[in-house]
Write an enzyme that holds these catalytic residues in place. Sequence first.
Site, PDB file in Angstrom:
ATOM      1  N   GLU A 230       0.828  -1.199   0.000  1.00  0.00           N
ATOM      2  CA  GLU A 230       0.000   0.000   0.000  1.00  0.00           C
ATOM      3  C   GLU A 230       0.865   1.253   0.000  1.00  0.00           C
ATOM      4  OE1 GLU A 230      -1.859   0.830   4.121  1.00  0.00           O
ATOM      5  OE2 GLU A 230      -1.928  -1.334   3.931  1.00  0.00           O
TER       6      GLU A 230
ATOM      7  N   CYS B  74      -3.063  -4.747   4.080  1.00  0.00           N
ATOM      8  CA  CYS B  74      -1.977  -5.605   4.561  1.00  0.00           C
ATOM      9  C   CYS B  74      -2.018  -7.040   4.059  1.00  0.00           C
ATOM     10  CB  CYS B  74      -1.950  -5.598   6.092  1.00  0.00           C
ATOM     11  SG  CYS B  74      -1.662  -3.966   6.811  1.00  0.00           S
TER      12      CYS B  74
ATOM     13  N   ARG C 103     -11.400   1.993  17.206  1.00  0.00           N
ATOM     14  CA  ARG C 103     -11.647   0.671  17.788  1.00  0.00           C
ATOM     15  C   ARG C 103     -12.261  -0.307  16.787  1.00  0.00           C
ATOM     16  NH1 ARG C 103     -16.930  -0.240  19.431  1.00  0.00           N
ATOM     17  NH2 ARG C 103     -18.363   1.523  19.272  1.00  0.00           N
TER      18      ARG C 103
ATOM     19  N   THR D 166     -11.132  -1.056  13.982  1.00  0.00           N
ATOM     20  CA  THR D 166     -10.103  -1.819  13.280  1.00  0.00           C
ATOM     21  C   THR D 166      -9.919  -3.187  13.918  1.00  0.00           C
ATOM     22  OG1 THR D 166      -8.317  -0.886  14.625  1.00  0.00           O
ATOM     23  CG2 THR D 166      -8.892   0.282  12.614  1.00  0.00           C
TER      24      THR D 166
ATOM     25  N   HIS E  59      -1.655 -12.224  10.944  1.00  0.00           N
ATOM     26  CA  HIS E  59      -1.247 -10.846  10.659  1.00  0.00           C
ATOM     27  C   HIS E  59      -0.972 -10.115  11.973  1.00  0.00           C
ATOM     28  CE1 HIS E  59      -0.828  -6.897   9.045  1.00  0.00           C
ATOM     29  NE2 HIS E  59      -1.919  -6.461   9.658  1.00  0.00           N
TER      30      HIS E  59
ATOM     31  N   LYS F  89      -0.523  -7.566  20.375  1.00  0.00           N
ATOM     32  CA  LYS F  89      -1.739  -7.926  21.102  1.00  0.00           C
ATOM     33  C   LYS F  89      -2.741  -8.654  20.224  1.00  0.00           C
ATOM     34  CE  LYS F  89      -4.653  -4.652  22.303  1.00  0.00           C
ATOM     35  NZ  LYS F  89      -5.237  -3.492  23.026  1.00  0.00           N
TER      36      LYS F  89
END
Length: 351
Positions: free
Chosen positions: A80, A112, A199, A201, A234, A239
């Site tokens: 990207e 991604c 959030r 995402t 990914h 986290k």
Amino acid sequence: MVGIISYGAYIPRFRIKVEEIARVWGDNPKDISGGLGVQEKSVPDLDEDTATIAVEATRNALLRRDVDRDGIGAIYVGSESHPYAVKPTAATVGAAIGATPVMTAADYEFACKAGTAAVQTCMGLVGSEMVTYGIAVGADVAQGAPGDALEYTAAAGGCAMVIGSKDPIAEINHTCSFTTDTPDFWRREGQAYPRHGGRFTGDPGYFKHVQGAARMMLEQMGTSPSDYDYAVFHQPNAKFPSRVAGMLGFTKEQIKPGLVVPRLGNTYSGASMVGLAATLDVAEPGDRIFVTSFGSGAGSDAFDITVTDLIADTTVFDRAAAPSVEDLLANPIYLDYAQYAKHKGKIMVQK
């Protein structure tokens, strides 16, 4: 059986620590590093971009195995951050490795997961015998606006996979995808930096799609997480992949070799592929690897991979002929924020 003939990664040596970015913006570095699980990220040199990273990763893949350039019939580069809006990175890669002009080449975009989409395309071309070898690259010089949360993780790096059917070092048993129109992250034409839905995402972005593709793969293959030696998800931060692994039933030990984001940051299209490269760096014959990428917008590609005996046969494939991901992460050169901003083009120096 279509599979991975060779692979190579490339990561710039320059790094910036999370606390240095936090110092500039007045954030608490412990909150940032603890919340994201990222201590530092890679930074491109002044003359590095997605094209140079893609070329270096591909060259490293070809160092490990002598692949006939005349047999390379396809090159696809997922990113990207292609250096040109109109001018293919893939053609540059082909010229740099001596594979032109007999090939199909194109640049891919799907946030991604553009690199894993390129892998799937190469699988189709090889499987249909339209080409002997295809090269799929995931590479990025990731963008993050100054002061934005993305700036703490947006990194630089990439990975190239040579896909073929003759004597693969790792067979790709199956692949499947899960895609919806979920605008959790976007960048309009002409904008320097992407925007994100905060959030959102996480969910309904990352977790819905990674779980969707992963569960589809397990169902279609009739497997469970315990059937795999390793898993790669990914990694926009440490986290998210750790959490989704637990949600799916994978262990920390299974994802540990491929979880390179704490020292690398998020290389966007290169992230899951670099994680797979790090796993292949330590894999042994017979090991089974589960991979699921994610791209905002949004979708995930899942892969079931079995490592073959050839990964340990140095007469065919020499893993030591190119730097491992661990080698590429070693001996970093640290920058302060001003140097980092110059490297990333956030500030321009006039002469």
